[in-house]
Enzyme design. Structure first.
Site, PDB file in Angstrom:
ATOM      1  N   LYS A  25       0.855  -1.204   0.000  1.00  0.00           N
ATOM      2  CA  LYS A  25       0.000   0.000   0.000  1.00  0.00           C
ATOM      3  C   LYS A  25       0.875   1.233   0.000  1.00  0.00           C
ATOM      4  O   LYS A  25       2.043   1.175   0.396  1.00  0.00           O
ATOM      5  CB  LYS A  25      -0.942   0.000   1.203  1.00  0.00           C
ATOM      6  CG  LYS A  25      -0.274  -0.006   2.568  1.00  0.00           C
ATOM      7  CD  LYS A  25       0.100   1.326   3.114  1.00  0.00           C
ATOM      8  CE  LYS A  25       1.345   1.263   3.953  1.00  0.00           C
ATOM      9  NZ  LYS A  25       1.958   2.492   4.331  1.00  0.00           N
TER      10      LYS A  25
ATOM     11  N   ALA B  90       6.060  -9.328  15.681  1.00  0.00           N
ATOM     12  CA  ALA B  90       4.701  -9.115  15.165  1.00  0.00           C
ATOM     13  C   ALA B  90       4.145 -10.431  14.633  1.00  0.00           C
ATOM     14  O   ALA B  90       2.983 -10.780  14.876  1.00  0.00           O
ATOM     15  CB  ALA B  90       4.701  -8.036  14.085  1.00  0.00           C
TER      16      ALA B  90
ATOM     17  N   LEU C 157       4.991 -13.512  15.583  1.00  0.00           N
ATOM     18  CA  LEU C 157       4.746 -14.437  16.692  1.00  0.00           C
ATOM     19  C   LEU C 157       3.452 -14.058  17.420  1.00  0.00           C
ATOM     20  O   LEU C 157       2.639 -14.905  17.774  1.00  0.00           O
ATOM     21  CB  LEU C 157       5.938 -14.369  17.659  1.00  0.00           C
ATOM     22  CG  LEU C 157       6.163 -15.540  18.585  1.00  0.00           C
ATOM     23  CD1 LEU C 157       6.261 -16.848  17.830  1.00  0.00           C
ATOM     24  CD2 LEU C 157       7.458 -15.313  19.385  1.00  0.00           C
TER      25      LEU C 157
ATOM     26  N   GLU D 190       0.653  -3.546  14.023  1.00  0.00           N
ATOM     27  CA  GLU D 190       1.236  -2.215  13.807  1.00  0.00           C
ATOM     28  C   GLU D 190       1.680  -1.598  15.126  1.00  0.00           C
ATOM     29  O   GLU D 190       2.694  -0.916  15.198  1.00  0.00           O
ATOM     30  CB  GLU D 190       0.184  -1.286  13.187  1.00  0.00           C
ATOM     31  CG  GLU D 190      -0.004  -1.446  11.708  1.00  0.00           C
ATOM     32  CD  GLU D 190       0.891  -0.498  10.944  1.00  0.00           C
ATOM     33  OE1 GLU D 190       1.923  -0.977  10.453  1.00  0.00           O
ATOM     34  OE2 GLU D 190       0.574   0.690  10.858  1.00  0.00           O
TER      35      GLU D 190
ATOM     36  N   ASP E 274      -2.808   2.122   7.608  1.00  0.00           N
ATOM     37  CA  ASP E 274      -2.054   1.087   6.880  1.00  0.00           C
ATOM     38  C   ASP E 274      -2.782  -0.258   6.904  1.00  0.00           C
ATOM     39  O   ASP E 274      -2.963  -0.912   5.875  1.00  0.00           O
ATOM     40  CB  ASP E 274      -0.660   0.899   7.500  1.00  0.00           C
ATOM     41  CG  ASP E 274       0.256   2.075   7.201  1.00  0.00           C
ATOM     42  OD1 ASP E 274      -0.147   2.937   6.402  1.00  0.00           O
ATOM     43  OD2 ASP E 274       1.360   2.119   7.765  1.00  0.00           O
TER      44      ASP E 274
END
Ligand code: PMV
Length: 344
Positions: free
Chosen positions: A13, A111, A113, A141, A152
């Protein structure tokens, strides 16, 4: 328990306009790109979870039995839960990464895990599932950059082109299929630090910085209006407006302190070829976007890509408005993607 190979992809993105300002309640326009990240989940009988992130050179494995010893009571709620600092510390212990592991790599593993331990697999996603994916992606995030706006994860989940303001999302109706270059300057940056820097500048110079944020908001709204009018047959004048908006926003972002010499170089290289660029996302390095006007000959696009590559940047030509996170059957995958996954 996974019983067969599961293929999932999510779009890349970019934020067209409104990065940083969105953290302060302003409008952002974000679009999903036809550049996708693929995830292959494959069952194993060796009692391990293997993680391979080839683009950042991560190959790691955990014993499932060890993971099961982790206190996962926080995962039992049906909804996405916020990763607390204590939880992130616990994950760091479980991850067992070496001390010298770079921050970006270690955050990516954490992130993963966190989300791996939290999310149940499904074969087909309903709107409710997508909402849950969006919530979990938002929490991912938070592991990576603390106080994200949510734009995002929203655009990666829903795809297309979105207007985002304070958690309120609306899709742009019939956005034109703009072609862009996405250029990675490869200059590492820390989103958390850059977001904090803008906040400090706003606190230090409120009368100067608040109008910049208001102006970025107006740029996003004007861009939304023009994109809405472009439809299927965009006029050259509409591209000229988009280019002016890009230039003005790039200057504002520099004034917010999130520019970088590499991004200036990107803008100069494309400007020399009559093309307009701005940073996208947090800035301070990272990526920039360049609008490709219709009628631009392919050799000219290739020459621009070559010029950017000669600066040491990575450059991709792509289009905006791709589908959001998707499940694929193995047979529906593009052969190049299939080959790349097989080569892992
Ligand atoms: O560069 P990224 O993908 O981390 O984007 C950051 C965008 C910001 O507006 C700067 C922060 C946010 O959470 O919206």
């Amino acid at each position: 328990m996974l019983s067969e190979v599961l293929l999932v992809s999510a779009p890349g993105k970019v934020i067209l306009h409104g990065e940083h300002a969105v953290v302060h309640g302003k409008v952002a326009l974000a679009v999903a790109l036809n550049l996708r990240t693929f995830l292959r989940l494959q069952p194993h009988s060796n009692g391990k979870v293997d993680l391979s992130l080839p683009n950042i050179g991560i190959k790691w494995a955990w014993d499932v039995a060890r993971l099961q010893l982790l206190d996962t009571s926080f995962l039992e709620q049906g909804d996405a839960t916020t990763p607390t600092p204590e939880l992130v510390e616990k994950l760091k212990e479980v991850a067992g990464l070496p001390d010298d592991c770079a921050v970006t790599e270690s955050l990516a593993v954490l992130a993963f895990l966190y989300l791996y331990l939290s999310i149940c697999r499904k074969q087909r996603w309903t709107k409710e599932d997508l909402e849950l994916i969006n919530k979990w992606a938002f929490q991912g995030e938070r592991v990576i950059h603390g106080n994200p706006s949510g734009v995002d994860n929203a655009v990666s989940t829903w795809g297309g082109a979105l207007r985002y303001q304070q958690g309120k999302i609306s899709s742009l109706k019939r956005p034109p299929a703009l072609q862009i270059l996405l250029t990675n300057t490869k200059v590492p940056r820390n989103t958390r630090t850059l977001v904090a820097g803008v906040r400090n500048r706003l606190l230090k110079f409120p009368e100067i910085v608040a109008p910049l944020l208001t102006s970025i908001d107006a740029i996003s709204l004007e861009c939304e209006r023009v994109l809405g009018e472009m439809g299927e047959a965009p006029a050259p004048e509409q591209y000229l407006v988009l280019e002016e908006l890009i230039d003005m926003n790039q200057h504002h972002l520099n004034a917010l302190g999130v520019g970088h010499a590499s991004l200036d170089q990107l803008c100069q290289v494309t400007r020399a070829r009559g093309l307009h660029s701005k940073l996208t996302g947090a800035g301070g390095g990272g990526c920039g976007i360049t609008l490709l006007k219709p009628g631009l000959e392919q050799p000219e696009v290739e020459a621009t890509k070559q010029a950017l590559t000669s600066c040491g940047f990575d450059c991709w030509e792509t289009s905006i408005g791709a589908p959001g996170v998707s499940i694929h059957s193995a047979t529906s995958l593009d052969s190049r993607v299939q080959q790349a996954l097989d080569g892992l």
